[in-house]
Design a protein around this motif. Structure first.
Motif, mmCIF file in Angstrom:
data_model
loop_
_atom_site.group_PDB
_atom_site.id
_atom_site.type_symbol
_atom_site.label_atom_id
_atom_site.label_comp_id
_atom_site.label_asym_id
_atom_site.label_seq_id
_atom_site.Cartn_x
_atom_site.Cartn_y
_atom_site.Cartn_z
ATOM 1 N N GLN A 86 -18.134 79.738 63.775
ATOM 2 C CA GLN A 86 -18.847 79.304 64.976
ATOM 3 C C GLN A 86 -19.645 78.024 64.726
ATOM 4 O O GLN A 86 -19.673 77.125 65.571
ATOM 5 C CB GLN A 86 -19.783 80.421 65.457
ATOM 6 N N GLN A 87 -20.314 77.927 63.572
ATOM 7 C CA GLN A 87 -21.126 76.742 63.292
ATOM 8 C C GLN A 87 -20.261 75.488 63.209
ATOM 9 O O GLN A 87 -20.623 74.432 63.731
ATOM 10 C CB GLN A 87 -21.900 76.917 61.984
ATOM 11 N N GLN A 88 -19.103 75.608 62.551
ATOM 12 C CA GLN A 88 -18.197 74.467 62.444
ATOM 13 C C GLN A 88 -17.734 74.015 63.829
ATOM 14 O O GLN A 88 -17.675 72.812 64.120
ATOM 15 C CB GLN A 88 -16.980 74.832 61.571
ATOM 16 N N MET A 89 -17.403 74.976 64.676
ATOM 17 C CA MET A 89 -16.959 74.642 66.028
ATOM 18 C C MET A 89 -18.082 73.953 66.810
ATOM 19 O O MET A 89 -17.863 72.924 67.466
ATOM 20 C CB MET A 89 -16.518 75.914 66.757
ATOM 21 N N GLU A 90 -19.286 74.522 66.730
ATOM 22 C CA GLU A 90 -20.417 73.967 67.475
ATOM 23 C C GLU A 90 -20.733 72.540 67.034
ATOM 24 O O GLU A 90 -20.958 71.654 67.874
ATOM 25 C CB GLU A 90 -21.643 74.858 67.280
ATOM 26 N N ASP A 91 -20.744 72.296 65.713
ATOM 27 C CA ASP A 91 -21.025 70.946 65.213
ATOM 28 C C ASP A 91 -20.024 69.935 65.748
ATOM 29 O O ASP A 91 -20.397 68.804 66.103
ATOM 30 C CB ASP A 91 -20.990 70.932 63.683
ATOM 31 N N ASN A 92 -18.764 70.321 65.813
ATOM 32 C CA ASN A 92 -17.734 69.371 66.238
ATOM 33 C C ASN A 92 -17.696 69.171 67.745
ATOM 34 O O ASN A 92 -17.370 68.080 68.221
ATOM 35 C CB ASN A 92 -16.373 69.817 65.701
ATOM 36 N N ILE A 93 -18.079 70.191 68.488
ATOM 37 C CA ILE A 93 -18.205 70.018 69.942
ATOM 38 C C ILE A 93 -19.339 69.045 70.243
ATOM 39 O O ILE A 93 -19.201 68.140 71.080
ATOM 40 C CB ILE A 93 -18.419 71.382 70.633
ATOM 41 N N GLN A 94 -20.466 69.211 69.543
ATOM 42 C CA GLN A 94 -21.577 68.285 69.746
ATOM 43 C C GLN A 94 -21.190 66.871 69.327
ATOM 44 O O GLN A 94 -21.570 65.886 69.956
ATOM 45 C CB GLN A 94 -22.802 68.759 68.952
ATOM 46 N N TRP A 95 -20.422 66.757 68.231
ATOM 47 C CA TRP A 95 -19.976 65.451 67.754
ATOM 48 C C TRP A 95 -19.123 64.745 68.807
ATOM 49 O O TRP A 95 -19.364 63.583 69.142
ATOM 50 C CB TRP A 95 -19.180 65.614 66.465
ATOM 51 N N ILE A 96 -18.140 65.441 69.336
ATOM 52 C CA ILE A 96 -17.208 64.793 70.262
ATOM 53 C C ILE A 96 -17.896 64.471 71.590
ATOM 54 O O ILE A 96 -17.607 63.463 72.231
ATOM 55 C CB ILE A 96 -15.935 65.653 70.457
ATOM 56 N N LYS A 97 -18.856 65.305 71.987
ATOM 57 C CA LYS A 97 -19.591 65.022 73.218
ATOM 58 C C LYS A 97 -20.447 63.759 73.078
ATOM 59 O O LYS A 97 -20.668 63.044 74.057
ATOM 60 C CB LYS A 97 -20.479 66.212 73.584
ATOM 61 N N GLY A 98 -20.933 63.495 71.871
ATOM 62 C CA GLY A 98 -21.772 62.315 71.654
ATOM 63 C C GLY A 98 -21.014 61.091 71.181
ATOM 64 O O GLY A 98 -21.621 60.045 70.929
ATOM 65 N N ALA A 99 -19.686 61.210 71.062
ATOM 66 C CA ALA A 99 -18.897 60.134 70.456
ATOM 67 C C ALA A 99 -18.986 58.826 71.240
ATOM 68 O O ALA A 99 -19.131 57.744 70.654
ATOM 69 C CB ALA A 99 -17.445 60.578 70.324
ATOM 70 N N GLN A 100 -18.889 58.904 72.566
ATOM 71 C CA GLN A 100 -18.936 57.681 73.364
ATOM 72 C C GLN A 100 -20.317 57.033 73.271
ATOM 73 O O GLN A 100 -20.437 55.821 73.083
ATOM 74 C CB GLN A 100 -18.607 58.007 74.828
ATOM 75 N N GLU A 101 -21.350 57.838 73.357
ATOM 76 C CA GLU A 101 -22.721 57.320 73.301
ATOM 77 C C GLU A 101 -23.022 56.670 71.959
ATOM 78 O O GLU A 101 -23.740 55.665 71.889
ATOM 79 C CB GLU A 101 -23.697 58.471 73.549
ATOM 80 N N ASN A 102 -22.452 57.216 70.886
ATOM 81 C CA ASN A 102 -22.742 56.706 69.542
ATOM 82 C C ASN A 102 -21.945 55.452 69.174
ATOM 83 O O ASN A 102 -22.130 54.895 68.097
ATOM 84 C CB ASN A 102 -22.499 57.804 68.508
ATOM 85 N N LYS A 103 -21.055 55.024 70.062
ATOM 86 C CA LYS A 103 -20.320 53.757 69.892
ATOM 87 C C LYS A 103 -19.692 53.647 68.506
ATOM 88 O O LYS A 103 -20.033 52.774 67.708
ATOM 89 C CB LYS A 103 -21.249 52.566 70.160
ATOM 90 N N LEU A 104 -18.763 54.532 68.245
ATOM 91 C CA LEU A 104 -18.178 54.661 66.918
ATOM 92 C C LEU A 104 -16.951 53.791 66.685
ATOM 93 O O LEU A 104 -16.498 53.656 65.552
ATOM 94 C CB LEU A 104 -17.802 56.130 66.681
ATOM 95 N N VAL A 105 -16.398 53.226 67.744
ATOM 96 C CA VAL A 105 -15.130 52.504 67.617
ATOM 97 C C VAL A 105 -15.331 51.140 66.972
ATOM 98 O O VAL A 105 -16.137 50.322 67.423
ATOM 99 C CB VAL A 105 -14.445 52.345 68.992
ATOM 100 N N VAL A 106 -14.601 50.906 65.888
ATOM 101 C CA VAL A 106 -14.463 49.575 65.295
ATOM 102 C C VAL A 106 -12.973 49.397 65.053
ATOM 103 O O VAL A 106 -12.378 50.110 64.257
ATOM 104 C CB VAL A 106 -15.233 49.444 63.960
ATOM 105 N N GLY A 107 -12.353 48.462 65.767
ATOM 106 C CA GLY A 107 -10.900 48.311 65.657
ATOM 107 C C GLY A 107 -10.193 49.108 66.727
ATOM 108 O O GLY A 107 -10.508 49.009 67.916
ATOM 109 N N SER A 108 -9.235 49.912 66.325
ATOM 110 C CA SER A 108 -8.400 50.657 67.267
ATOM 111 C C SER A 108 -9.211 51.692 68.045
ATOM 112 O O SER A 108 -10.291 52.114 67.625
ATOM 113 C CB SER A 108 -7.271 51.363 66.512
ATOM 114 N N GLN A 109 -8.659 52.114 69.175
ATOM 115 C CA GLN A 109 -9.296 53.147 69.994
ATOM 116 C C GLN A 109 -9.018 54.503 69.349
ATOM 117 O O GLN A 109 -8.050 55.187 69.660
ATOM 118 C CB GLN A 109 -8.767 53.083 71.428
#
Length: 662
Positions: free
Chosen positions: A478-501
């Protein structure tokens, strides 16, 4: 000449004009002089064989000058005129969409915004190469533009051996990097055979065309930092994380610290690397004075800021000064490139960057002494902090290994301990038992359209899939799932893209298959364009590395590399678009065997069949090995996999009562 025309041209029949050496970009350091006169002649012959003999008179003195000046023959004259970036897949010439996708991925690895030393074709880690020279780049791109879906390109440590007849379900490209006979796999062997032009260090995702910029390591570092604070039972808010390195991979650390919510101090000796990361928004502040750094850190801790600070200098000074100033470091690590300690991966304290580079090239023996002296000082300072409560972990860069070889006080005093060092690797304490043994690892994808809207749609798709799977997931994950759901939800806000999409998250085989299936369905429905799947080699199954990925395997098998070989062979006949296997990566040449894959999703039933077969194997191969090593989390995971897939039958271990040995 258009972009497509230059790609299709390959090696030009008329020599292009020589290119000036661009001092505005980050270049690889001069490599040590290791070839004798006969070997230098051989290196030049090897380089000239790419070209029509009529050009040899012109190119010979030029290549000789490169070899003498830089220690390698890069063929700068043949740097293409086109800008190297990951273009939309529709802009590439070719007969085969899979080949076009591979061209996109190659160009992303060499994008100036992504690559560490782009003109030396090095993506990250100081020596992680895509190709050895620009002739290889030109030939490979030409071959891919010509390729049909019934051919396979064979890559021999950066050299394109050629296009061979195959079939639609075969990999389009098969890659090997640095696969040496074991007795010829020492660091100086890399120096020699790379200088000869017959092998290269592919790192992990550099030579396999799967690097997605620092985002990949941001995610893993975020998970590591979060779980590191959980281990010491402290919130990241108001906590201090000290580390080093702002290069290709290590440059992700400040962003990860910000996402985790702590104060991060990251030291870097290369000003170009520091200010590149600062300009990209990957580190918040740059400070060059260690006293000002201490003052700013105290302020940030008092205010419980989530802030990242680059120290423009050597990390040894930070460890020593913070000890003197009694600044408590909660988490400590290191991401200098100690897989490559004598050729630019680690810089001695007390010397300027320029002086160190000069000594490295012209007095390598003294440089090695200085590096080892610096390692001893760093380890000594870390030991003092550990006595005050710092949780230090090796971040898989061979810091503890090289420090021990330098005579530093880092070996465990407990002779019965499972690990040989005072401090754990992050895999032993965090990533292994919490992620890899359960099958969670760095699953990634690239939207081949180049459209940010496609990436946003895939983020949304992945989030919905993970949220659905989490509802039925056992408590152990459950913890692994929760961490990754939070990660993907914040991905756009955190502006992680450098190079390819591109995007990355940690998922087990169920998550990877379900997310990929949802992508394939969306492609079939015309909602998004083609998607390239992949992963870091730093994963459940792809890498055998006794001081990193497999460091939490304690049955004696961590020094074997059967798993990585099984993995790449299995991926190749289960549907991968391309596969790779490398010597070296992370902890160094001769210290690890690692492999990876790429898979193009095009919305077809065939793609669906391939992803289901290959992704299941790609993860469960490693869980099976980990379970046989008696890792209880892996035993849990493989039993679950066998319940879900009746045709999976895995040999399980029996446990032996310790009392029998008393």
């Amino acid at each position: 000449m258009t972009f497509k025309e230059e790609i299709q041209q390959g090696i030009p029949t008329i020599l292009p004009n020589p290119k000036p050496y661009d001092t505005s970009i980050n270049h690889a350091p001069k490599r040590k002089e290791i070839l004798n006169d006969a070997e230098k002649k051989l290196a030049l012959q090897n380089a000239l064989r790419y070209f029509d003999p009529k050009h040899h008179t012109t190119l010979l003195p030029e290549f000789k000058e490169e070899l003498d000046t830089y220690g390698r023959i890069y063929m700068y004259r043949f740097i293409p005129e086109h800008k190297i970036i990951a273009r939309p897949i529709s802009e590439y010439p070719g007969k085969c969409e899979q080949a076009k996708a591979i061209m996109l991925m190659i160009q992303n690895n060499l994008d100036h915004a992504v690559a560490q030393h782009p003109q030396e074709l090095i993506t990250y880690g100081g020596n992680g190469a895509v190709f050895q020279n620009w002739a290889q780049y030109r030939l490979v791109m030409q071959y891919l533009a010509e390729m049909t879906d019934e051919q396979t390109l064979v890559m021999y440590s950066g050299h394109p051996l050629g296009l061979f007849p195959s079939h639609k379900n075969a990999p389009r490209v098969v890659v090997t990097n640095g696969m040496m006979i074991p007795n010829y796999s020492q660091p100086d062997d890399w120096e020699k055979f790379n200088a000869l032009g017959v092998t290269q260090y592919g790192q992990m995702t550099a030579g396999s065309y799967m690097y997605i910029g620092p985002q990949g390591i941001v995610h893993g570092t975020t998970i590591t930092v979060l779980n590191g604070f959980r281990k010491i039972k402290k919130s990241p808010k108001g906590g201090l994380f000290v580390t080093s390195g702002l290069g290709g991979m290590s440059g992700a650390q400040p962003k990860a610290g910000n996402i985790a919510g702590c104060v991060t101090v990251c030291a870097e000796v290369n000003k170009k690397a520091t200010y590149t990361r600062h300009s990209q928004g990957w580190v918040d502040e740059v400070i060059s004075d260690v006293n000002k750094l201490a003052s700013r850190v105290r302020e940030a801790l008092s205010n419980k800021e989530a802030v990242s600070i680059a120290y423009d200098g050597n990390v040894v000074d930070v460890w020593e000064h913070f000890d003197k100033e009694n600044i408590l470091i909660d988490l400590g690590s290191d991401q200098t490139s100690l897989h490559n300690p004598w050729a630019g991966g680690y810089y001695p304290v007390g010397m300027s960057y320029e002086d160190a580079n000069d000594m490295m090239a012209n007095n390598p023996a003294l440089f090695k002494e200085k590096v080892q002296e610096s390692l001893r000082r760093q380890a000594n300072a870390i030991n003092k902090h550990a006595a005050k409560g710092t949780y230090f972990f090796d971040y898989g860069n061979a810091f503890l290994l090289e420090a021990s070889r330098a005579g530093a006080d880092v070996l465990s005093e407990d002779k019965n301990a499972k690990r040989e060092f005072k401090y754990p690797s992050y895999v032993q304490d965090i990533m292994g038992p919490m992620c890899f043994d359960y099958g969670f690892g760095p699953f990634r994808w690239v939207c081949a359209s180049g459209n940010p809207e496609d990436l946003a749609k895939t983020d949304e798709i992945a989030t919905k899939v993970l949220e659905r799977l989490m509802e039925e997931a056992p408590s152990e994950i459950q913890q692994q799932m929760e961490d990754n759901i939070q990660w993907i939800k914040g991905a756009q806000e955190n502006k992680l893209v450098v190079g390819s999409q591109a995007r990355i998250l940690y998922a087990d085989s169920n998550g990877r298959i379900e997310i990929a299936s949802a992508f394939n369905a969306a492609i079939a429905e015309g909602k998004i364009g083609l998607v390239v799947l992949g992963r870091d080699h730093h994963d459940v199954s792809g890498t055998d590395s006794p001081y990193r990925e497999t460091s939490n395997i304690y049955d004696g098998s961590r020094f074997t590399s059967d798993m990585a070989i099984h993995n790449v062979i299995g991926d190749s006949f289960r549907g991968a678009t391309w596969v790779s296997i490398h010597n070296g990566g992370g902890v160094g040449w001769g210290e690890v065997i690692n492999g990876g894959f790429g898979m193009v999703l095009d919305g077809t039933k065939e793609a669906q069949s391939r992803l289901e077969s290959m992704l299941f194997w790609d993860v469960n191969n490693g869980i099976a090995r980990r379970s046989w090593a008696r890792n209880e989390e892996a035993i849990f995971a493989i039993k679950r996999a066998m319940q879900q897939e009746p045709s999976l039958k895995v040999t399980l271990p029996n446990f032996v009562d310790e009392k029998l040995f008393q």
